[in-house]
Write an enzyme that holds these catalytic residues in place. Structure first.
Site, PDB file in Angstrom:
ATOM      1  N   GLU A  32       0.879  -1.347   0.139  1.00 21.39           N
ATOM      2  CA  GLU A  32       0.044  -0.010  -0.009  1.00 21.39           C
ATOM      3  C   GLU A  32       0.876   1.111  -0.053  1.00 21.39           C
ATOM      4  O   GLU A  32       0.175   2.398   0.117  1.00 21.39           O
ATOM      5  CB  GLU A  32      -0.999   0.068   1.140  1.00 21.39           C
ATOM      6  CG  GLU A  32      -0.454   0.362   2.667  1.00 21.39           C
ATOM      7  CD  GLU A  32      -1.405   0.758   3.304  1.00 21.39           C
ATOM      8  OE1 GLU A  32      -1.936  -0.270   4.342  1.00 21.39           O
ATOM      9  OE2 GLU A  32      -1.835   1.894   3.744  1.00 21.39           O
ATOM     10  N   CYS A  81      -4.304  -2.792   3.466  1.00 19.86           N
ATOM     11  CA  CYS A  81      -3.372  -3.853   3.766  1.00 19.86           C
ATOM     12  C   CYS A  81      -3.904  -5.211   3.039  1.00 19.86           C
ATOM     13  O   CYS A  81      -3.401  -6.335   3.403  1.00 19.86           O
ATOM     14  CB  CYS A  81      -3.770  -3.931   5.422  1.00 19.86           C
ATOM     15  SG  CYS A  81      -3.132  -2.543   6.121  1.00 19.86           S
ATOM     16  N   HIS A  86      -0.187  -2.111 -28.135  1.00 20.57           N
ATOM     17  CA  HIS A  86      -0.589  -1.041 -27.226  1.00 20.57           C
ATOM     18  C   HIS A  86      -0.402   0.219 -27.827  1.00 20.57           C
ATOM     19  O   HIS A  86       0.681   0.324 -28.713  1.00 20.57           O
ATOM     20  CB  HIS A  86       0.250  -0.996 -25.977  1.00 20.57           C
ATOM     21  CG  HIS A  86       0.471   0.240 -25.209  1.00 20.57           C
ATOM     22  ND1 HIS A  86      -0.637   0.882 -24.671  1.00 20.57           N
ATOM     23  CD2 HIS A  86       1.584   1.261 -24.964  1.00 20.57           C
ATOM     24  CE1 HIS A  86      -0.379   1.978 -24.109  1.00 20.57           C
ATOM     25  NE2 HIS A  86       0.862   2.217 -24.229  1.00 20.57           N
TER      26      HIS A  86
END
Lengths: 466, 466
Positions: A132, A166, A259
């Site tokens: 995170e 988390c 892409h």
């Protein structure tokens, strides 16, 4: 079948964290899991079944070398005795100095794990980071870890970063276990990842990236070469096992999508793939099939990223192929611009919208996905054979047929108005306690929009009626 | 076996993007893929094989309702004619106003897709967002999308966000396909996701989150209740099919580990699980097995998140169980503090470090993972039966045995020094063209550290010798 015939590929799954609360500024602890199955024991005839007992075979724990005693901290912070030690149940708190960050922690824990269990660097097939702690909005931590694998030459390692507070570690654990159980384990795709600073977003307060345009194009083309080489090698191995010994070329793909940072880049990329085919061909084939490329037969891929003569010759030689296999996929990009993460899938939708289900049925669509930083894969879609009315393919193709009409129904705004709206975006980027200005009737029916950002940054959305 | 006996769960995979380049500030286009296999056609006896032909069955494309003409923009920007239209191959460029952001775009495309193909909201089993647009460093876009599923009651939807520049879409596509092919498709785990603002990091320029402590504890406990209920239901269904009709309780888990924001929260959570068992038990069992809880038999889970009398009684009733099943897992958290993403896996390592391979062999370890925003799962690890010397289990357990010694070898620093280092972290958070101060000899041997951040934000790392 590949599962048993290639070196055992393993999963390296990494969960990482940096703690940042308003109460206790920063503590750190990374954990890495190294997991692999006993798949190599499965008899050949059963390779399409799940490997049994996929799980955690090794764990690595790292924590910083310093801590602060919580009784001391209670006194220092002038809080009641026991607030941290009894109330939170915590006696010591580890934390990181400025010498360590999310990348260094992950480098440490991966290297420790690999060294301790003596796992060869070229035996890893997947590595995913659950974290995170964002220190770059675009470039994944995973790409930095590719530095460790550099000497081994192993760049074909799937998995990037996965995030939600988390929960990232658990999500990456689940993803890794799924990968082990799936056919992707030795699936037909070529992946190339490396640590590059071609396009990244380290300034978290800004909407804009740092871009090294020239480097980014080289990175894209190098990744394309590497992925295509790997894909071709894998499919040729499969063919060999089935008794057919011939090279894979673009002729084996009915369509090819990429892409698309900008449309010209795609045309150049298809040309580049043709150059790959050309260099792998026999002298006879080079002469008979690749008119106009005779002068470039002695070149090496890695020496030609800025060779303008070659570029010109390749664009010419591949023009017909581009018109046939790729051009239709650029419709959306041409009319909407760079679409970033969804770019490749916008190309797929464009391709489907420009062909009938009958034309597409049974074809193989090659696909090249690229993300700066960098992570890239070459893979392919097999289109189902059944194009009958009401078939899944027919429905899918039909659903894209209104793309041109929908694009045409947009409102054209002036460059002045465009600039004004871009200025608004900058101005409101971090604003709280506000409702975005503008008439919601200018949105397409059924569009969700941001109604309000409150003083706590919480976002409320509403939907324009269908 | 579950694969055939539960409603067909489907994958909703979503690739999203917001374009932000220094040249062309902001354009947007999302694409969603909805994919499911024909798994329900597989005969019962073969449910442990891969489903065939996992792929894309539906696509949804959304783009903003306005664009700027590229010929106009060439004139406005005073660049040579053809720079955008020929050089980039682009005629129009779509872009977003301030009314739309990454969340609203994803809301729009998911809802459009679901409505168009008339897929019931409760039939989705996985949804993952691939994006490079971060508007919160912690809270995943996926959690916002859970709003759409609210009325259906379906919160058991795996997958969160995955990121690396423009590669996120492909990574989520691969993850979704792997999930379809794996046993996780109807695996034994209970997941709960919802849109909550309990802890999040919307201020991208700050290391610190916004925390609503009280709400976060309630969210954690509610997610725990929901996940445990779902897990129990699934395992009881499995048992029923095998001929055994009895409730699952904590007695069926030899150990239980939790995401650990702070240690006391974990003890409270184990007590909470016991309360779940208690409420599901027959009156007779309630009286005979759950001493001290008699007064709480008529309560509902959702009414008790702040009931202090209940908390006290539960902590008392579950104390022995806590000492036996969970306490050892908190060793690392007690000595190192909150570890965020790696927290649950730090608990696993602690548990392994405090038990012998013989003690652990054959046990089932329950695990609860929680990430604010929110995403949570209850699942379990089965420990292998073989604890013989040199077995994988023996090696894994041995590798964690030095945890207490390693923790004890850290340096204790004073609160003053700790505060100084935290201030340094703040001060250097966005700094470029600098080398972090500090003596690298204070790091553990073999630790990687940040050597330099150059003027372009590029990071260089070095390793302290082993």
């Amino acid at each position: 079948m590949q599962r048993l015939l290639t070196p055992v590929k393993r999963i390296l799954q990494l969960t990482r964290v940096m703690q940042e609360t308003s109460l206790t500024p920063a503590r750190l602890l990374p954990v890495a899991h190294q997991r692999f199955s006993t798949a190599s024991a499965i008899p050949l005839a059963k390779t399409d079944t799940w490997p049994k007992d996929v799980g955690i075979l090794a764990l690595e724990v790292y924590f910083p070398a310093q801590y602060v005693d919580q009784t001391d901290l209670e006194k220092y912070n002038n809080v009641e005795a026991g607030k941290y030690t009894v109330g939170l149940g915590q006696t010591r708190m580890g934390f990181c100095s400025v010498q360590e960050d999310i990348n260094s922690l992950c480098l440490t824990v991966v290297q420790r794990l690999m060294e301790r269990i003596q796992l060869p660097w070229d035996s890893v097939g997947r590595l995913e980071v659950g974290t995170e702690t964002i220190i770059d909005k675009s470039k994944a931590v995973k790409t930095v870890l590719m530095e460790l694998f550099q000497d081994s030459g192993n760049t074909d390692i799937e998995g990037i970063d996965t995030t939600n507070a988390c929960y990232g570690g658990t999500a990456s654990l689940f993803n890794a276990a799924n990968w082990m159980e799936s056919s992707s384990w030795d699936g037909l795709r070529g992946t190339h990842m490396e640590n590059a600073y071609d396009f990244y977003k380290p300034n978290l307060a800004s909407e804009y990236p740092i871009v090294d345009g020239k480097l980014s194009i080289q990175c894209y083309l190098r990744a394309l070469d590497r992925c295509y080489t790997s894909y071709r090698k894998k499919i040729q191995n499969q063919w060999k096992q089935a008794g057919s010994d011939r090279p894979f070329t673009l002729d084996d793909l009915q369509y090819m999508i990429f892409h698309t940072p900008f449309c010209k880049m795609v045309q150049k990329s298809l040309a580049r793939l043709m150059f790959n085919d050309f260099l792998s061909a026999s002298s006879d084939t080079q002469i008979s099939l690749y008119k106009g490329l005779e002068a470039f037969g002695g070149l090496k891929l890695e020496d030609t990223y800025t060779n303008k003569d070659l570029d010109k010759a390749l664009l010419k030689a591949s023009q017909d192929m581009f018109d046939k296999k790729t051009k239709a996929s650029l419709y959306l990009s041409t009319h909407n611009g760079n679409m970033y993460t969804s770019s490749l899938y916008g190309c797929l939708a464009s391709l489907l919208s420009h062909h009938s289900a009958q034309e597409l049925a049974g074809s193989r669509i090659g696909a090249f996905s690229y993300g700066s930083g960098l992570a890239a894969s070459f893979f392919s879609f097999r289109v189902s054979q059944d194009a009958s009315p009401g078939s899944p393919l027919d429905k899918l193709v039909s659903s894209t047929s209104d793309l041109p009409k929908r694009l045409a129904s947009r409102k054209c705004v002036s460059p002045e108005e465009f600039t004004e709206i871009m200025n608004q975006r900058e101005q409101f980027y971090h604003k709280v306690n506000f409702s975005p200005p503008g008439d919601t009737n200018s949105l397409f029916p059924g569009t969700w929009y941001l109604e309000r950002v409150d003083e706590q940054h919480r976002r409320k959305y509403a939907r324009r009626p269908v």
